[in-house]
Write a protein that holds these residues in place. Structure first.
Motif, PDB file in Angstrom:
ATOM      1  N   GLY A 129      -9.532  -2.279   1.419  1.00 27.69           N
ATOM      2  CA  GLY A 129     -10.619  -1.677   0.663  1.00 27.69           C
ATOM      3  C   GLY A 129     -11.439  -2.684  -0.123  1.00 27.69           C
ATOM      4  O   GLY A 129     -10.976  -3.790  -0.428  1.00 27.69           O
ATOM      5  N   ALA A 130     -12.651  -2.275  -0.473  1.00 25.97           N
ATOM      6  CA  ALA A 130     -13.561  -3.148  -1.215  1.00 25.97           C
ATOM      7  C   ALA A 130     -13.045  -3.453  -2.614  1.00 25.97           C
ATOM      8  O   ALA A 130     -13.470  -4.433  -3.239  1.00 25.97           O
ATOM      9  N   HIS A 131     -12.121  -2.625  -3.116  1.00 26.60           N
ATOM     10  CA  HIS A 131     -11.602  -2.830  -4.468  1.00 26.60           C
ATOM     11  C   HIS A 131     -10.544  -3.925  -4.536  1.00 26.60           C
ATOM     12  O   HIS A 131     -10.218  -4.413  -5.615  1.00 26.60           O
ATOM     13  N   VAL A 132     -10.000  -4.323  -3.377  1.00 31.36           N
ATOM     14  CA  VAL A 132      -8.929  -5.330  -3.358  1.00 31.36           C
ATOM     15  C   VAL A 132      -9.540  -6.728  -3.406  1.00 31.36           C
ATOM     16  O   VAL A 132     -10.287  -7.111  -2.509  1.00 31.36           O
ATOM     17  N   PRO A 133      -9.249  -7.507  -4.448  1.00 27.13           N
ATOM     18  CA  PRO A 133      -9.817  -8.864  -4.537  1.00 27.13           C
ATOM     19  C   PRO A 133      -9.305  -9.763  -3.413  1.00 27.13           C
ATOM     20  O   PRO A 133      -8.145  -9.679  -3.005  1.00 27.13           O
ATOM     21  N   VAL A 134     -10.199 -10.614  -2.913  1.00 26.01           N
ATOM     22  CA  VAL A 134      -9.858 -11.636  -1.924  1.00 26.01           C
ATOM     23  C   VAL A 134     -10.305 -12.979  -2.488  1.00 26.01           C
ATOM     24  O   VAL A 134     -11.452 -13.121  -2.924  1.00 26.01           O
ATOM     25  N   GLN A 135      -9.405 -13.950  -2.500  1.00 27.39           N
ATOM     26  CA  GLN A 135      -9.724 -15.250  -3.086  1.00 27.39           C
ATOM     27  C   GLN A 135      -9.164 -16.375  -2.237  1.00 27.39           C
ATOM     28  O   GLN A 135      -8.030 -16.302  -1.772  1.00 27.39           O
ATOM     29  N   GLN A 136      -9.975 -17.409  -2.040  1.00 26.07           N
ATOM     30  CA  GLN A 136      -9.487 -18.588  -1.335  1.00 26.07           C
ATOM     31  C   GLN A 136      -8.727 -19.479  -2.310  1.00 26.07           C
ATOM     32  O   GLN A 136      -9.030 -19.521  -3.505  1.00 26.07           O
ATOM     33  N   CYS A 137      -7.719 -20.183  -1.790  1.00 24.52           N
ATOM     34  CA  CYS A 137      -6.934 -21.046  -2.652  1.00 24.52           C
ATOM     35  C   CYS A 137      -6.310 -22.171  -1.850  1.00 24.52           C
ATOM     36  O   CYS A 137      -6.313 -22.155  -0.618  1.00 24.52           O
ATOM     37  N   GLU A 196       0.831  -1.205   0.000  1.00 21.64           N
ATOM     38  CA  GLU A 196       0.000   0.000   0.000  1.00 21.64           C
ATOM     39  C   GLU A 196       0.864   1.253   0.000  1.00 21.64           C
ATOM     40  O   GLU A 196       0.571   2.215  -0.716  1.00 21.64           O
ATOM     41  N   SER A 197       1.937   1.259   0.792  1.00 21.13           N
ATOM     42  CA  SER A 197       2.791   2.446   0.883  1.00 21.13           C
ATOM     43  C   SER A 197       3.556   2.708  -0.401  1.00 21.13           C
ATOM     44  O   SER A 197       3.999   3.836  -0.646  1.00 21.13           O
ATOM     45  N   ARG A 198       3.716   1.689  -1.243  1.00 18.74           N
ATOM     46  CA  ARG A 198       4.454   1.841  -2.498  1.00 18.74           C
ATOM     47  C   ARG A 198       3.538   1.830  -3.715  1.00 18.74           C
ATOM     48  O   ARG A 198       4.010   1.792  -4.849  1.00 18.74           O
ATOM     49  N   ASN A 199       2.236   1.848  -3.477  1.00 18.99           N
ATOM     50  CA  ASN A 199       1.245   1.858  -4.561  1.00 18.99           C
ATOM     51  C   ASN A 199       1.430   0.695  -5.533  1.00 18.99           C
ATOM     52  O   ASN A 199       1.273   0.844  -6.749  1.00 18.99           O
ATOM     53  N   ILE A 200       1.792  -0.463  -4.992  1.00 15.20           N
ATOM     54  CA  ILE A 200       1.884  -1.670  -5.801  1.00 15.20           C
ATOM     55  C   ILE A 200       0.565  -2.429  -5.653  1.00 15.20           C
ATOM     56  O   ILE A 200       0.207  -2.830  -4.542  1.00 15.20           O
ATOM     57  N   PRO A 201      -0.188  -2.606  -6.736  1.00 11.83           N
ATOM     58  CA  PRO A 201      -1.481  -3.305  -6.632  1.00 11.83           C
ATOM     59  C   PRO A 201      -1.288  -4.742  -6.145  1.00 11.83           C
ATOM     60  O   PRO A 201      -0.330  -5.415  -6.528  1.00 11.83           O
ATOM     61  N   PHE A 202      -2.210  -5.195  -5.302  1.00 11.18           N
ATOM     62  CA  PHE A 202      -2.113  -6.551  -4.768  1.00 11.18           C
ATOM     63  C   PHE A 202      -3.496  -7.134  -4.564  1.00 11.18           C
ATOM     64  O   PHE A 202      -4.502  -6.412  -4.504  1.00 11.18           O
ATOM     65  N   ILE A 203      -3.528  -8.462  -4.522  1.00 10.35           N
ATOM     66  CA  ILE A 203      -4.729  -9.167  -4.099  1.00 10.35           C
ATOM     67  C   ILE A 203      -4.360 -10.011  -2.886  1.00 10.35           C
ATOM     68  O   ILE A 203      -3.183 -10.268  -2.629  1.00 10.35           O
ATOM     69  N   VAL A 204      -5.382 -10.439  -2.143  1.00 12.61           N
ATOM     70  CA  VAL A 204      -5.169 -11.307  -0.997  1.00 12.61           C
ATOM     71  C   VAL A 204      -5.662 -12.699  -1.356  1.00 12.61           C
ATOM     72  O   VAL A 204      -6.805 -12.875  -1.791  1.00 12.61           O
ATOM     73  N   ALA A 205      -4.790 -13.691  -1.207  1.00  9.79           N
ATOM     74  CA  ALA A 205      -5.155 -15.085  -1.440  1.00  9.79           C
ATOM     75  C   ALA A 205      -5.127 -15.807  -0.097  1.00  9.79           C
ATOM     76  O   ALA A 205      -4.076 -15.876   0.545  1.00  9.79           O
ATOM     77  N   VAL A 206      -6.282 -16.291   0.327  1.00  5.31           N
ATOM     78  CA  VAL A 206      -6.375 -16.991   1.606  1.00  5.31           C
ATOM     79  C   VAL A 206      -6.041 -18.456   1.373  1.00  5.31           C
ATOM     80  O   VAL A 206      -6.788 -19.169   0.694  1.00  5.31           O
ATOM     81  N   ASN A 207      -4.904 -18.889   1.895  1.00 10.72           N
ATOM     82  CA  ASN A 207      -4.461 -20.269   1.729  1.00 10.72           C
ATOM     83  C   ASN A 207      -5.225 -21.146   2.720  1.00 10.72           C
ATOM     84  O   ASN A 207      -5.082 -20.993   3.932  1.00 10.72           O
ATOM     85  N   CYS A 208      -6.038 -22.047   2.204  1.00  8.55           N
ATOM     86  CA  CYS A 208      -6.919 -22.861   3.047  1.00  8.55           C
ATOM     87  C   CYS A 208      -6.169 -24.098   3.555  1.00  8.55           C
ATOM     88  O   CYS A 208      -6.157 -25.146   2.896  1.00  8.55           O
ATOM     89  N   PHE A 209      -5.550 -23.959   4.701  1.00 15.14           N
ATOM     90  CA  PHE A 209      -4.820 -25.066   5.295  1.00 15.14           C
ATOM     91  C   PHE A 209      -5.788 -26.107   5.859  1.00 15.14           C
ATOM     92  O   PHE A 209      -6.898 -25.768   6.296  1.00 15.14           O
ATOM     93  N   ASP A 210      -5.372 -27.364   5.844  1.00 17.07           N
ATOM     94  CA  ASP A 210      -6.188 -28.436   6.413  1.00 17.07           C
ATOM     95  C   ASP A 210      -6.467 -28.139   7.887  1.00 17.07           C
ATOM     96  O   ASP A 210      -5.550 -27.849   8.663  1.00 17.07           O
ATOM     97  N   GLY A 211      -7.738 -28.193   8.250  1.00 19.19           N
ATOM     98  CA  GLY A 211      -8.122 -27.992   9.641  1.00 19.19           C
ATOM     99  C   GLY A 211      -8.295 -26.547  10.050  1.00 19.19           C
ATOM    100  O   GLY A 211      -8.743 -26.275  11.171  1.00 19.19           O
TER     101      GLY A 211
END
Length: 200
Positions: free
Chosen positions: A162-170, A131-146
């Motif tokens: 923010g609502a504009h940042v994609p969040v995806q499970q993986c 965020e401080s460097r204005n590098i676009p990013f998404i969040v990937a939630v790594n679904c660990f067993d358990g």
């Protein structure tokens, strides 16, 4: 420069656009696993076994089965199309190696921040960095067993993004799932670039 040298050495990739992507996140979030799962070349890995000295510094809560750690970077490559090749740079997760992040981020078009719901606070440093460097990013939630599974809005609220940042499970172990994360990032980067053009 590192990515360009690989293109120069790969005749089948000449003319392709090299896109540098960072794979970041907290200690044990699955960065090395994701790069290894999706790379079409043998990935470069700089893992070392966790020592007793390191165990005294690194918080192993929730990742007790982890026996190695990245001490420099992970590197992999995946061809998205004849025109686009992604060069993946996995960052080290521990705070004491963060001095390397600034150098690694030079030329990066975007980033994936891997989140582990068992240690969600560990990815705040990566979020702040991009965020401080204005590098676009998404969040990937790594679904660990358990591990507990949370809805996208719950993760977004917990991370205060923010609502504009994609969040995806993986599942970082699965090539198809990891590839979908990268596709989602590319879609986000293209949408962001188009939005900037419209508002110029």
């Amino acid at each position: 420069m590192f990515a360009n040298s690989y293109i120069a050495g790969s005749p089948d990739l000449e003319g392709a656009q090299a896109v540098k992507i960072l794979i970041a996140g907290g200690f044990g979030a699955g960065k090395t696993t994701l790069v290894s799962a999706v790379s079409e070349i043998k990935p470069l890995r700089t893992e070392e076994r966790l020592s007793e000295l390191g165990a005294a510094v690194d918080d192993l809560t929730g990742v007790g089965g982890k026996t190695t750690t990245t001490v420099a970077l992970d590197f992999g490559r995946i061809t998205i199309s004849s025109d686009v090749v992604l060069y993946l740079f996995g960052t080290p997760g521990q705070d004491r190696f963060w001095f390397m992040w600034k150098e690694m981020s030079v030329g990066a078009l975007g980033a994936v921040v891997l989140a582990d719901t068992r240690r969600l606070g560990d990815c705040f440093g990566a979020l702040d960095f991009f965020e401080s460097r204005n590098i676009p990013f998404i969040v990937a939630v790594n679904c660990f067993d358990g591990a507990d599974i949370y809805e996208e809005d719950e993760v977004r609220q917990a991370l205060d993004i923010g609502a504009h940042v994609p969040v995806q499970q993986c599942d970082a172990r699965d090539r198809r799932s990891s590839k979908q994360v990268l596709v989602r990032l590319l879609e986000y980067l293209m949408a962001t670039a188009m939005a900037h053009q419209r508002y110029r």
